[in-house]
Design a protein around this motif. Structure first.
Motif, PDB file in Angstrom:
ATOM      1  N   HIS A  81       0.854  -1.189   0.000  1.00  0.00           N
ATOM      2  CA  HIS A  81       0.000   0.000   0.000  1.00  0.00           C
ATOM      3  C   HIS A  81       0.888   1.238   0.000  1.00  0.00           C
ATOM      4  CE1 HIS A  81      -3.433  -2.553   0.970  1.00  0.00           C
ATOM      5  NE2 HIS A  81      -2.732  -3.057   1.973  1.00  0.00           N
ATOM      6  N   ARG A  82       0.455   2.276  -0.684  1.00  0.00           N
ATOM      7  CA  ARG A  82       1.201   3.527  -0.698  1.00  0.00           C
ATOM      8  C   ARG A  82       0.419   4.566   0.098  1.00  0.00           C
ATOM      9  NH1 ARG A  82       5.377   5.945  -3.331  1.00  0.00           N
ATOM     10  NH2 ARG A  82       5.210   8.197  -3.714  1.00  0.00           N
ATOM     11  N   ALA A  83       1.062   5.135   1.087  1.00  0.00           N
ATOM     12  CA  ALA A  83       0.405   6.116   1.951  1.00  0.00           C
ATOM     13  C   ALA A  83       0.625   7.527   1.416  1.00  0.00           C
ATOM     14  CB  ALA A  83       0.966   6.012   3.360  1.00  0.00           C
ATOM     15  N   ALA A 130      -0.745   6.277   6.553  1.00  0.00           N
ATOM     16  CA  ALA A 130       0.244   5.207   6.735  1.00  0.00           C
ATOM     17  C   ALA A 130      -0.048   4.411   7.991  1.00  0.00           C
ATOM     18  CB  ALA A 130       1.646   5.809   6.796  1.00  0.00           C
ATOM     19  N   ILE A 131      -0.320   5.117   9.076  1.00  0.00           N
ATOM     20  CA  ILE A 131      -0.602   4.449  10.352  1.00  0.00           C
ATOM     21  C   ILE A 131      -1.876   3.622  10.251  1.00  0.00           C
ATOM     22  CG2 ILE A 131      -1.191   4.875  12.770  1.00  0.00           C
ATOM     23  CD1 ILE A 131       0.659   7.433  12.447  1.00  0.00           C
ATOM     24  N   ALA A 132      -2.877   4.165   9.565  1.00  0.00           N
ATOM     25  CA  ALA A 132      -4.134   3.429   9.391  1.00  0.00           C
ATOM     26  C   ALA A 132      -3.927   2.176   8.546  1.00  0.00           C
ATOM     27  CB  ALA A 132      -5.175   4.337   8.742  1.00  0.00           C
ATOM     28  N   VAL A 191       6.001   4.723   2.576  1.00  0.00           N
ATOM     29  CA  VAL A 191       5.919   6.060   3.176  1.00  0.00           C
ATOM     30  C   VAL A 191       6.884   7.032   2.490  1.00  0.00           C
ATOM     31  CG1 VAL A 191       5.096   5.251   5.414  1.00  0.00           C
ATOM     32  CG2 VAL A 191       7.559   5.380   4.995  1.00  0.00           C
ATOM     33  N   SER A 192       7.327   6.689   1.286  1.00  0.00           N
ATOM     34  CA  SER A 192       8.258   7.572   0.577  1.00  0.00           C
ATOM     35  C   SER A 192       7.606   8.879   0.154  1.00  0.00           C
ATOM     36  CB  SER A 192       8.840   6.859  -0.645  1.00  0.00           C
ATOM     37  OG  SER A 192       7.805   6.477  -1.546  1.00  0.00           O
ATOM     38  N   GLY A 193       6.273   8.931   0.209  1.00  0.00           N
ATOM     39  CA  GLY A 193       5.565  10.157  -0.143  1.00  0.00           C
ATOM     40  C   GLY A 193       5.359  11.110   1.015  1.00  0.00           C
ATOM     41  N   LEU A 194       5.862  10.761   2.190  1.00  0.00           N
ATOM     42  CA  LEU A 194       5.743  11.671   3.335  1.00  0.00           C
ATOM     43  C   LEU A 194       6.660  12.882   3.135  1.00  0.00           C
ATOM     44  CD1 LEU A 194       4.305   9.162   4.450  1.00  0.00           C
ATOM     45  CD2 LEU A 194       5.378   9.625   6.659  1.00  0.00           C
ATOM     46  N   ALA A 237      10.951  13.022   7.437  1.00  0.00           N
ATOM     47  CA  ALA A 237      11.508  11.674   7.492  1.00  0.00           C
ATOM     48  C   ALA A 237      11.763  11.075   6.120  1.00  0.00           C
ATOM     49  CB  ALA A 237      10.583  10.754   8.283  1.00  0.00           C
ATOM     50  N   ALA A 238      11.046  11.544   5.084  1.00  0.00           N
ATOM     51  CA  ALA A 238      11.235  10.997   3.741  1.00  0.00           C
ATOM     52  C   ALA A 238      12.300  11.750   2.943  1.00  0.00           C
ATOM     53  CB  ALA A 238       9.914  11.014   2.975  1.00  0.00           C
TER      54      ALA A 238
END
Length: 328
Positions: A7-9, A15-17, A51-54, A70-71
């Motif tokens: 999945h991509r957040a 992401a957490i969900a 999570v690379s989109g954060l 963070a990303a």
């Protein structure tokens, strides 16, 4: 490699969900460590949450601090003008790690949570308490030249491989976390654990908790800082010993100092004993040597890695001497 869901957040909350309902879910940033571990079937996540989109933002604040998403890639942090000006130790530490290609892919959050490069951890024909709790540690009697001399236990003598984290530890960095129970901020120095009897538990993050940013607080003397990495070859090699330090000297006496060591422990090692010994001392080689001796008094070397104790001592003295000379 085992089958897994992907999945991509779009943000931290999603992401957490996405990770929450899945037993064995893992967050995926640049993948420079996790994907390797999955190929070796050491990591077997049922779900990957990308999570690379954060946030990749690097915010240079007016108070002198810097907030890093963070990303953000390791390269972006190392090359950012505010990092290079305010905290050169951090830029130099990052540039001393891995290769340009890996630094372009690796994220700040992933770098912090990367796992050890111990040969026995990767070799599934050997005993490793970190990989299989209770199985034993073949490194203790095996080839352990690269292994830890501080904070070890009979269960594990592996080292933390990050260069970046050593600089962050010296700079009193703060890790911003978000998880199912809400948000919190934790000193980076408290994030990683020493091995004790449970070396498989490497950090204090709760299940589903995610690194969303790293904050480097303002440090008036942060511009007078340095990172030195001693290794077997000039590039693409992990540290035998590394030292991150910042030094404030006035009229020949040390007003403040920050020191952290890499390549010597299961976590980035903040040198509190050395810092205490140097507070108010004359900035000379004798004081630096006494401080290094104080920090390394409890170090324990084994057959192949005892040389690291003297190497750490000499490297600390050399780095502090360099900074003192620059301050003169």
């Amino acid at each position: 490699m085992n089958p897994f869901a992907y999945h991509r957040a779009s943000d931290a909350r999603s992401a957490i969900a996405l990770a929450g309902p899945a037993a064995g879910a893992k967050y995926l940033g640049g993948g420079t460590n996790l994907v390797d571990l999955m190929r070796e079937t050491i990591e077997r996540p049922s779900t990957l949450v990308d999570v690379s989109g954060l946030s990749k933002n690097i915010e240079a604040r007016a108070d002198g601090s810097v907030l890093i998403g963070a990303a953000a890639s390791n390269s972006a942090v190392a090359l950012h003008p505010a990092i290079r000006e305010r905290f050169p130790v951090l830029a130099r530490a990052i540039l001393a790690g891995a290769s340009g290609q890996i630094r372009n892919m690796a994220t700040v959050g992933g770098n912090i949570l990367q796992r050890t490069r111990c040969h026995y951890f990767y070799d599934q024909s050997t005993r490793c308490n970190k990989r299989e709790p209770g199985s034993g540690c073949d490194a203790v009697e095996g080839f352990h030249r690269m292994h830890a001399v501080l904070g070890t236990s009979p269960s594990c003598i592996a080292t933390h491989p990050s260069d970046m984290c050593v600089a962050l530890a010296a700079l009193d960095a703060l890790v911003h976390l978000s998880g199912p129970q809400g948000d919190r901020v934790l000193p980076l120095a408290e994030l990683h654990r020493l091995p004790g009897d449970t070396p498989q538990i490497e950090h204090v993050l709760s299940p589903g908790e995610l690194i969303v940013a790293v904050e480097v607080p303002a440090l008036a003397f942060g511009a007078r800082s340095a990172y030195r990495k001693v290794r077997d070859r000039a590039s693409y090699a992990f540290a035998l010993v590394s030292v991150a330090a910042a030094l404030d000297v006035e009229q020949g006496r040390i007003q403040a100092v920050r020191i952290a060591l890499g390549g010597v422990a299961h976590k980035p090692w903040r040198a509190h004993q050395a810092e205490a010994a140097l507070q108010g001392a004359v900035a000379d080689e004798a004081a630096f040597l006494a401080a290094a001796n104080a920090e390394l008094a409890d170090a324990v070397g084994l057959r192949d890695n005892a040389f690291k104790i003297e190497l750490a001592r000499r490297t600390m003295v050399a780095v502090l001497g360099q900074l003192a000379k620059e301050a003169a």
